[in-house]
Write an enzyme that holds these catalytic residues in place. Structure first.
Site, short mmCIF file in Angstrom:
data_model
loop_
_atom_site.label_atom_id
_atom_site.label_comp_id
_atom_site.label_asym_id
_atom_site.label_seq_id
_atom_site.Cartn_x
_atom_site.Cartn_y
_atom_site.Cartn_z
N ASN A 136 -12.04 13.98 1.15
CA ASN A 136 -13.15 13.09 1.51
C ASN A 136 -14.51 13.76 1.31
OD1 ASN A 136 -11.37 11.08 2.24
ND2 ASN A 136 -11.42 11.57 4.42
N ALA B 30 2.22 0.34 9.57
CA ALA B 30 3.48 -0.16 10.14
C ALA B 30 3.63 -1.65 9.86
CB ALA B 30 3.52 0.13 11.64
N THR C 204 0.82 -1.21 0.00
CA THR C 204 0.00 0.00 0.00
C THR C 204 0.86 1.26 0.00
OG1 THR C 204 -1.45 1.29 1.46
CG2 THR C 204 -0.10 -0.33 2.53
N ASP C 205 0.28 2.36 -0.48
CA ASP C 205 1.00 3.65 -0.42
C ASP C 205 1.09 4.17 1.02
OD1 ASP C 205 -1.67 4.35 -0.02
OD2 ASP C 205 -1.72 5.92 -1.54
N GLU C 206 0.31 3.57 1.94
CA GLU C 206 0.28 4.09 3.32
C GLU C 206 1.62 3.90 4.03
OE1 GLU C 206 -3.36 3.35 5.45
OE2 GLU C 206 -4.49 3.15 3.59
N TYR D 148 -1.76 -0.45 11.00
CA TYR D 148 -1.90 -1.12 9.69
C TYR D 148 -0.70 -0.83 8.81
CZ TYR D 148 -3.28 -1.65 4.78
OH TYR D 148 -3.30 -1.96 3.44
N GLY E 23 -4.47 9.66 14.94
CA GLY E 23 -3.30 9.55 14.05
C GLY E 23 -3.63 9.60 12.57
N LYS F 158 2.30 -3.31 7.32
CA LYS F 158 2.56 -3.49 5.88
C LYS F 158 4.00 -3.08 5.55
CE LYS F 158 0.16 -4.59 2.96
NZ LYS F 158 -0.20 -5.93 2.40
N LEU G 251 -14.59 3.58 3.44
CA LEU G 251 -15.42 4.77 3.20
C LEU G 251 -16.52 4.59 2.15
CD1 LEU G 251 -15.74 7.88 3.80
CD2 LEU G 251 -14.36 8.24 1.76
P1 NAD Z 1 -9.56 -7.46 2.26
O1 NAD Z 1 -9.53 -7.16 3.72
O2 NAD Z 1 -10.79 -7.15 1.47
O3 NAD Z 1 -9.23 -9.01 2.01
C1 NAD Z 1 -8.21 -9.68 2.67
C2 NAD Z 1 -8.35 -11.16 2.37
O4 NAD Z 1 -7.29 -11.84 3.05
C3 NAD Z 1 -9.66 -11.76 2.86
O5 NAD Z 1 -10.19 -12.63 1.88
C4 NAD Z 1 -9.26 -12.53 4.10
O6 NAD Z 1 -10.08 -13.66 4.36
C5 NAD Z 1 -7.84 -12.95 3.75
N1 NAD Z 1 -7.01 -13.19 4.94
C6 NAD Z 1 -6.88 -12.38 6.03
N2 NAD Z 1 -6.06 -12.95 6.92
C7 NAD Z 1 -5.65 -14.13 6.38
C8 NAD Z 1 -4.78 -15.17 6.81
N3 NAD Z 1 -4.18 -15.11 8.02
N4 NAD Z 1 -4.58 -16.24 6.01
C9 NAD Z 1 -5.18 -16.31 4.79
N5 NAD Z 1 -6.03 -15.38 4.35
C10 NAD Z 1 -6.26 -14.29 5.11
O7 NAD Z 1 -8.28 -6.69 1.67
P2 NAD Z 1 -8.09 -5.95 0.28
O8 NAD Z 1 -8.61 -4.57 0.41
O9 NAD Z 1 -8.56 -6.82 -0.80
O10 NAD Z 1 -6.50 -5.84 0.24
C11 NAD Z 1 -5.71 -6.88 -0.35
C12 NAD Z 1 -4.25 -6.49 -0.26
O11 NAD Z 1 -4.03 -5.26 -0.95
C13 NAD Z 1 -3.77 -6.25 1.18
O12 NAD Z 1 -2.46 -6.76 1.29
C14 NAD Z 1 -3.78 -4.73 1.33
O13 NAD Z 1 -2.81 -4.32 2.26
C15 NAD Z 1 -3.42 -4.32 -0.08
N6 NAD Z 1 -3.93 -3.00 -0.49
C16 NAD Z 1 -5.24 -2.67 -0.33
C17 NAD Z 1 -5.71 -1.42 -0.75
C18 NAD Z 1 -7.16 -1.03 -0.63
O14 NAD Z 1 -7.51 0.12 -0.92
N7 NAD Z 1 -8.06 -1.92 -0.23
C19 NAD Z 1 -4.83 -0.51 -1.35
C20 NAD Z 1 -3.48 -0.89 -1.51
C21 NAD Z 1 -3.05 -2.13 -1.09
P1 TYD Z 2 -10.75 4.17 4.48
O1 TYD Z 2 -11.70 3.73 3.43
O2 TYD Z 2 -10.86 3.54 5.84
O3 TYD Z 2 -9.28 3.98 3.88
P2 TYD Z 2 -7.84 4.47 4.46
O4 TYD Z 2 -7.97 4.89 5.86
O5 TYD Z 2 -7.02 3.23 4.34
O6 TYD Z 2 -7.41 5.56 3.53
O7 TYD Z 2 -10.87 5.74 4.67
C1 TYD Z 2 -10.71 6.63 3.59
C2 TYD Z 2 -10.81 8.05 4.15
O8 TYD Z 2 -12.14 8.27 4.63
C3 TYD Z 2 -9.90 8.28 5.35
O9 TYD Z 2 -9.43 9.64 5.33
C4 TYD Z 2 -10.81 8.09 6.55
C5 TYD Z 2 -12.15 8.59 6.03
N1 TYD Z 2 -13.34 7.94 6.63
C6 TYD Z 2 -14.35 8.72 7.20
O10 TYD Z 2 -14.28 9.96 7.23
N2 TYD Z 2 -15.43 8.07 7.74
C7 TYD Z 2 -15.53 6.71 7.75
O11 TYD Z 2 -16.53 6.17 8.26
C8 TYD Z 2 -14.50 5.93 7.14
C9 TYD Z 2 -14.58 4.43 7.11
C10 TYD Z 2 -13.41 6.60 6.59
#
Ligand code: NAD
Ligand code: TYD
Length: 365
Positions: A267, A170, A143-145, A168, A301, A172, A208
């Site tokens: 947002n 930290a 992730t970019d985070e 989270y 944070g 990643k 969100l």
């Molecule tokens: P998600 O939470 O929707 O899905 C995570 C999946 O991993 C689920 O199917 C869950 O059952 C599985 N899982 C969790 N713990 C497990 C374990 N111990 N063993 C096996 N499977 C397990 O997540 P996502 O949003 O699809 O993200 C996928 C990846 O992409 C993550 O590594 C996340 O850090 C990264 N990522 C996500 C975003 C985003 O915006 N969602 C952006 C950049 C990177």
């Molecule tokens: P989120 O979807 O949790 O992604 P991330 O924190 O990983 O960027 O949140 C996106 C943005 O929206 C973030 O600035 C937090 C804000 N947010 C709210 O204001 N209200 C909410 O209920 C949620 C879930 C997020």
């Protein structure tokens, strides 16, 4: 049984949001590959996300935990995987603030358990690193985070120093460091990509966009953290899946690629756009959904701004996003409104309790 496949790929977390789109893309586009999905099916994993491809001849699913080193090592031994695309993770910042240990367990220890199994299984089987055909790959999705929080200007590049600020990010960042340590120490061929915020179908309604679509549908308050001026860079999930395909096939081992759409939104501006689309789709008078906006106590944070510079992947590999944010958001809303059963299913069980714990008390503060 799987000898006939050109490549055997382990995808972890394939039942989750991004993973399900990656699994579908690889299963349908590459019938010559065996796609093996290992997923623990936590609250975020849902096999409904893959219903349409579950009987494909090149697809296998196993319910299992990436932290179970014995299971993972046995699986490598049995299947002789050529590559790993690692997505399994705990992925929600708010949950990481409530329960950091779970994030350390899955995101750090789980990643190391996979790296170790790959290292052991691929010992003596790696093609020459210089000029040799790339025959094995451990591709880690991040992730970019990990880069921290930006001020008003600037973008994250692949060389921005790591500065994670939530449990989270930290966890990643730590997993990324372990991937690079295995590349450097054991010559494991690895690639890392760091992507911005994704949105689209199959997104669990705690993040969100899907949370707010669900709340608008049910006329529930829209909990906006702080002043609502926090900024995120949004990418349609299918564009991320295509970027992963591109990097998997054309990326160079040892490299990092940032993925993003040059699509920054405060947002509150995003929420207002979403409200307008929802009013139209639900046939409600314009302005109805905006009345649900409720400012609440900020996330501890809270990172102010994320923005990705994705010049490297576009220049070197020719990838760029295919949909504008407006199109992608409309498609996303259409998907949620057409898939009420999916939404009802994932919001049954413990969801209401979670929602009350995470949001309702903050609305009263
Ligand atoms: P998600 O939470 O929707 O899905 C995570 C999946 O991993 C689920 O199917 C869950 O059952 C599985 N899982 C969790 N713990 C497990 C374990 N111990 N063993 C096996 N499977 C397990 O997540 P996502 O949003 O699809 O993200 C996928 C990846 O992409 C993550 O590594 C996340 O850090 C990264 N990522 C996500 C975003 C985003 O915006 N969602 C952006 C950049 C990177
Ligand atoms: P989120 O979807 O949790 O992604 P991330 O924190 O990983 O960027 O949140 C996106 C943005 O929206 C973030 O600035 C937090 C804000 N947010 C709210 O204001 N209200 C909410 O209920 C949620 C879930 C997020």
């Amino acid at each position: 049984m799987s000898k006939a496949f050109e490549k055997k790929i382990l995808i972890t977390g394939g039942a989750g949001f991004i993973g399900s789109h990656v699994v579908r893309l690889f299963v349908t586009k590459y019938p010559q590959y065996l796609i093996y999905n290992l997923d623990k099916l936590t609250y975020a994993g849902n096999l409904e996300n893959l219903k349409d491809i579950e009987t494909a001849p090149n697809y296998r699913f196993e319910k299992g935990d990436i932290c179970d080193a014995e299971l993972v090592s046995e699986l490598f031994h049995q299947m002789q995987f050529d590559a790993v695309i690692h997505l399994a993770a705990e992925s929600h910042v708010d949950r990481s603030i409530e329960n950091p240990l779970e994030f350390i367990q899955t995101n750090i220890l789980g990643t190391v358990s996979l790296l170790n199994a790959a290292k052991e299984n691929w010992k003596g089987k790696l093609a020459g690193r210089q000029g040799g055909e790339q025959n094995k790959l451990f591709y880690h999705i991040s992730t970019d985070e990990v880069y921290g929080s930006l001020g008003e200007t600037g973008l994250f590049t692949e060389t921005t120093p790591y500065d994670p600020r939530s449990p989270y990010s930290a966890s990643k960042a730590s997993s990324d460091h372990f991937v690079r340590a295995y590349e450097n120490t054991y010559h494991l061929p690895t690639i890392i990509s760091n992507c911005s915020n994704n949105y689209g179908p199959n997104h669990f309604p705690e993040k969100l966009i899907p949370l707010f679509i669900n709340n608008i549908k049910h006329n529930k308050p829209l909990p906006v953290y702080g002043d609502g001026k926090y900024t995120r860079d949004w990418l349609y999930v299918i564009d991320h899946a295509v970027a992963i395909d591109t990097i998997f096939h054309q990326g160079k081992p040892g490299e990092t690629y940032n993925i993003g759409g040059f699509n920054e939104w405060k947002n509150i501006d995003l929420i207002k756009l979403l409200c307008t689309i929802m009013d139209e789709k639900l046939g409600r008078e314009k302005g109805t959904s905006e009345k649900l906006i409720t400012y609440i106590t900020d996330r501890p944070g809270h990172d102010r701004r994320y923005a990705i510079d994705s010049t490297k992947i576009s220049k070197e590999l020719g990838w760029k996003p295919s949909v504008t944010f407006e199109e992608g958001l409309e498609r996303t809303v259409d998907w949620y409104l057409a898939n009420e059963e999916w939404l009802d299913h994932v919001t049954s069980g413990n969801y209401q309790k979670y929602y009350e714990k995470m949001y309702l008390h903050r609305m009263k503060e």
